[in-house]
Design a protein around this motif. Structure first.
Motif, PDB file in Angstrom:
ATOM      1  N   TRP A  21      -1.303  -6.094  -5.551  1.00 13.52           N
ATOM      2  CA  TRP A  21      -1.364  -7.455  -5.014  1.00 13.52           C
ATOM      3  C   TRP A  21      -1.459  -8.427  -6.176  1.00 13.52           C
ATOM      4  CZ3 TRP A  21      -5.392 -11.148  -5.329  1.00 13.52           C
ATOM      5  CH2 TRP A  21      -5.218 -12.296  -4.531  1.00 13.52           C
ATOM      6  N   LEU A  56      -7.758 -11.095  -2.311  1.00 16.58           N
ATOM      7  CA  LEU A  56      -7.525  -9.858  -1.582  1.00 16.58           C
ATOM      8  C   LEU A  56      -8.877  -9.306  -1.177  1.00 16.58           C
ATOM      9  CD1 LEU A  56      -5.314  -7.733  -0.768  1.00 16.58           C
ATOM     10  CD2 LEU A  56      -6.016  -6.488  -2.810  1.00 16.58           C
ATOM     11  N   ILE A  93      -2.890   0.275  -4.146  1.00 19.07           N
ATOM     12  CA  ILE A  93      -2.691  -1.096  -3.673  1.00 19.07           C
ATOM     13  C   ILE A  93      -2.235  -1.961  -4.838  1.00 19.07           C
ATOM     14  CG2 ILE A  93      -3.828  -3.127  -2.701  1.00 19.07           C
ATOM     15  CD1 ILE A  93      -5.722  -1.268  -1.228  1.00 19.07           C
ATOM     16  N   VAL A 110       0.865  -1.184   0.000  1.00 22.19           N
ATOM     17  CA  VAL A 110       0.000   0.000   0.000  1.00 22.19           C
ATOM     18  C   VAL A 110       0.899   1.229   0.000  1.00 22.19           C
ATOM     19  CG1 VAL A 110      -1.869   1.232   1.155  1.00 22.19           C
ATOM     20  CG2 VAL A 110      -1.708  -1.259   1.371  1.00 22.19           C
ATOM     21  N   ILE A 131     -10.914  -6.037   0.609  1.00 24.59           N
ATOM     22  CA  ILE A 131     -10.935  -4.676   1.138  1.00 24.59           C
ATOM     23  C   ILE A 131     -12.379  -4.379   1.507  1.00 24.59           C
ATOM     24  CG2 ILE A 131     -11.019  -3.663  -1.201  1.00 24.59           C
ATOM     25  CD1 ILE A 131      -9.467  -1.241   0.036  1.00 24.59           C
ATOM     26  N   TYR A 164     -17.779  -5.823   1.039  1.00 26.34           N
ATOM     27  CA  TYR A 164     -16.506  -6.516   0.828  1.00 26.34           C
ATOM     28  C   TYR A 164     -16.224  -6.614  -0.669  1.00 26.34           C
ATOM     29  CZ  TYR A 164     -16.600  -8.066   5.711  1.00 26.34           C
ATOM     30  OH  TYR A 164     -16.611  -8.099   7.087  1.00 26.34           O
ATOM     31  N   CYS A 179     -10.632  -2.291   6.222  1.00 27.21           N
ATOM     32  CA  CYS A 179      -9.832  -3.476   6.527  1.00 27.21           C
ATOM     33  C   CYS A 179      -9.302  -4.058   5.229  1.00 27.21           C
ATOM     34  CB  CYS A 179     -10.694  -4.508   7.258  1.00 27.21           C
ATOM     35  SG  CYS A 179      -9.869  -6.070   7.580  1.00 27.21           S
ATOM     36  N   LEU A 180      -8.000  -4.290   5.165  1.00 26.40           N
ATOM     37  CA  LEU A 180      -7.359  -4.863   3.981  1.00 26.40           C
ATOM     38  C   LEU A 180      -6.595  -6.108   4.397  1.00 26.40           C
ATOM     39  CD1 LEU A 180      -6.538  -4.497   0.946  1.00 26.40           C
ATOM     40  CD2 LEU A 180      -4.569  -3.183   1.784  1.00 26.40           C
ATOM     41  N   HIS A 181      -6.920  -7.232   3.772  1.00 26.25           N
ATOM     42  CA  HIS A 181      -6.185  -8.455   4.068  1.00 26.25           C
ATOM     43  C   HIS A 181      -6.355  -9.437   2.917  1.00 26.25           C
ATOM     44  CE1 HIS A 181     -10.246  -9.721   5.272  1.00 26.25           C
ATOM     45  NE2 HIS A 181      -9.834 -10.974   5.272  1.00 26.25           N
ATOM     46  N   GLU A 182      -5.583 -10.515   2.948  1.00 23.08           N
ATOM     47  CA  GLU A 182      -5.761 -11.586   1.970  1.00 23.08           C
ATOM     48  C   GLU A 182      -6.119 -12.855   2.718  1.00 23.08           C
ATOM     49  OE1 GLU A 182      -2.129 -12.591  -0.169  1.00 23.08           O
ATOM     50  OE2 GLU A 182      -0.933 -11.688   1.425  1.00 23.08           O
TER      51      GLU A 182
END
Length: 650
Positions: free
Chosen positions: A251, A385, A249, A244, A387, A401, A357-360
């Motif tokens: 990915w 991914l 972003i 980021v 977000i 989401y 919230c950002l995650h994989e």
């Protein structure tokens, strides 16, 4: 009216990019410039403040290092008069660009202020008519929790031009009690928010108030919290795979920017697939993706409830109720949290901590085959991914989401949970489910509108409706087993108002007629709808006019920077003359053009007893899948698993 630009000595520091997140300095500058222009009085409140994005052409032409300006749009509401004003400020130059007074009769009212809602219970307690209605029911008015709701616009002369809300009541037995368990049905107060008075009480029916408590935890229901669920830990010892930079972003093969608008929520920008051979190293797919409106129409025709239709974004500006997310509760794993800056009702900056919230996350098998002939035995795991953000508005909680997958799929998932809006239960022939003794939950829908500014390998796109069709028995098909795809090109805006058809496996394919894959096929992405019901209200109803976007699953419009809101810019008490129906009335050519897809999706909710007292999450959404965008499976480069439990891995 348009104002002569008014300059202030105050300017905001330059951000890194025209689409960077709104900053606290910009919010402060906006307020100071508006104040210096004489637009703030003691009763003026900011009900909306957001980044006014530069025109699309400017954003597409922007290169790193180019100068740019930033503008902020506000809607001001004067509590003393009810007047709403739209203001645009160039925060880079410190100047008012324009002001416009909103015409309450022609357009509607500005969105509802929290400050107005906070006054409601005291306004009711000052109304003799309301007090009498409670006393007829043997209820202490001090124990009543007032729930003010947007009023809609039903053409009543007594309501014309009046800034107002309608108020339903719930009994709260003590501080720990959930008032949603005790609706005081059959009575509704009409409140003038400017005069701060009750101007009418519709007392239509005396109904018993359900008295069973709505306990949200397990113990009161004879089911202690279980102890047999072992912890699940999700770890990434080497950290996340994404980066980021500012709000950019990257990915896997994905690259995009994101912003957060207090009305629109999370917005994705310049979403593309990295490819060294493409101009700029990225193949564009979607220029801008957001969910700019939703409506929750209720199906109870009772006199005290027929009007309930919330537009949670246009009427309530729902992004201001975004939750601060916490690790292990809303998101799991290696999480990056991002704050969002909005304005409070005085125009001062307010930070929503951990808003995004950002995650994989692992998502099962990506592809797999064990071959009979060549000994191939391969498995690759999918991951995505994520977000997202979550908000609470009144009784409901919504999560949004966005998912990006390794195979090029894009998905939006909306999650609905919280507490169903309740009523008295009137029997099996009514319009509600009995949730507890005497407690009803009216039938309703949650209809969302996605705005997808498509850019499939560029900004010249076309849309085909693709159906699965049987081939009749003939010399070509003597055994009757054949079926094929039928492509129907949607050539104009009015022609492109379409309904989903799951029996035909209907999708809408967006292609670029100027770009082909190695097989000579136009590159494309297909919108896969869930195909749930659109608006169920009668076509002659008020909500079918005000929420016209919900009457079709698909709309396609020629791109216009000003066409951002599917129910119109001003929604609160609007007559329903703005929005998607107006956007497409010119019936412009969309075959090989810069186009925007508008997709209606959502839930039709016939509540179940299992939805009480807190509703398990229900899901809705859509997918965009590549169709000929890639020459072959784009996930061939995903490595085999390296964890010890994968066969043959150490």
């Amino acid at each position: 009216m348009t104002a002569t630009p008014t300059r202030s000595a105050v300017t905001a520091p330059l951000t890194a990019h025209p689409l960077s997140l709104l900053t606290a300095e910009e919010v402060s500058t906006n307020r100071e410039v508006v104040d210096a222009a004489g637009l703030l009085g003691p009763d003026t409140r900011f009900v909306y403040v957001g980044l006014l994005e530069a025109p699309k052409a400017e954003l597409l032409a922007h290169a790193d290092g180019d100068p740019f300006r930033r503008s902020v749009a506000s809607i001001l509401v004067d509590r003393a008069s009810g007047t709403a004003t739209s203001v645009v400020v160039d925060v880079t130059a410190g100047a008012v660009e324009s002001t416009r007074e909103i015409d309450a009769l022609a357009e509607g009212q500005g969105p509802i202020l929290d400050e107005e809602f906070e006054d409601i219970e005291q306004i009711l307690l000052a109304s003799e008519e309301w007090i009498a209605a409670m006393e007829r029911r043997g209820i202490d008015p001090a124990m009543v929790r007032a729930v003010p709701l947007s009023a809609g616009n039903f053409g009543d002369p007594a309501e014309e031009g009046r800034r107002m809300c309608r108020v339903l009541a719930f009994l709260q037995l003590d501080e720990a009690d959930l008032p949603w368990a005790h609706p005081i049905d059959g009575v509704c107060a009409y409140v003038d928010l400017t005069e701060r008075t009750v101007f009418a009480v519709a007392d239509n029916a005396m109904m018993d108030v359900p008295m069973e408590r709505g306990e949200w935890n397990a113990e009161p229901h004879g089911a202690p919290t279980r102890t047999d669920l072992k912890p699940i830990e999700i770890t990434q010892p080497e950290g996340p795979s994404f980066t980021v930079t500012d709000n950019l972003i990257e990915w896997a093969n994905w690259r995009f920017r994101f912003t957060f608008d207090v009305r629109e929520g999370l917005v994705l920008h310049q979403l593309g697939w990295k490819d060294e051979a493409a101009p700029g190293g990225v193949r564009p797919i979607v220029n801008r993706a957001s969910i700019p409106e939703m409506v929750v129409p209720y199906g109870d025709p009772a006199p005290s409830r027929y009007w309930i239709n919330y537009f949670d974004q246009g009427e309530y500006v729902f992004g201001r109720y975004t939750n601060s997310l916490e690790l292990g509760c809303d998101c799991l794993g290696e999480i990056t949290y991002i704050d969002a800056v909005i304005a409070d009702e005085r125009g001062e900056p307010r930070t929503l901590t951990n808003a995004i919230c950002l995650h994989e996350e692992d998502y099962g098998v990506l592809w797999k085959h064990t071959d009979l002939f060549n000994g191939m035995a391969e498995t690759r795991r999918q991951r995505r991914l994520v977000i997202s953000f979550f908000l609470t508005i009144g009784n409901y909680d919504y999560g949004f989401y966005w998912y990006l997958y390794l195979d090029g799929t894009i998905e939006l998932e909306a999650k609905a949970t919280g507490i169903v809006f309740t009523s008295a239960y009137t029997g099996p022939d009514g319009f509600a489910t009995e949730m507890a003794p005497g407690l009803g939950a009216p039938f309703h829908q949650h209809l969302f509108s996605a705005r997808l500014d498509m850019a499939v390998d560029g900004h010249t796109n076309a849309v085909d409706e693709v159906d699965a069709v049987r081939v009749p028995v003939s010399d070509l098909n003597p055994h009757g087993n054949a079926f094929r795809q039928q492509h129907t090109r949607l050539r104009t805006e009015l022609e492109a108002r379409r309904q989903a058809d799951n029996l035909a496996s209907r999708t809408w394919l967006v292609t670029n007629p100027e770009r082909s894959n190695r097989l000579g096929q136009p590159v494309g992405y297909a919108l896969h709808p869930e195909g749930q019901p659109t608006l169920l209200a009668d076509p002659s109803s008020v909500i079918a006019r005000r929420g016209a976007f919900g009457t079709h699953h698909l709309w396609v419009s020629a791109h216009d920077d000003s066409h951002r809101w599917p129910a119109g810019e001003i929604v609160n008490q609007s007559p329903g003359t703005d929005g998607l129906e107006r956007y497409v009335e010119q019936d412009r050519d969309i075959d090989g053009a810069d186009i925007v897809l508008w997709h209606t999706f959502g839930l039709t909710h016939f509540p179940r007893p299992e939805d009480w007292p807190v509703m398990p999450v229900d899901y809705t959404g859509f997918k965009l899948k590549p169709v000929g965008f890639f020459d072959r499976n784009p996930a061939l480069d995903v490595p085999a698993g390296t964890t010890p439990h994968c066969r043959g891995r150490k």
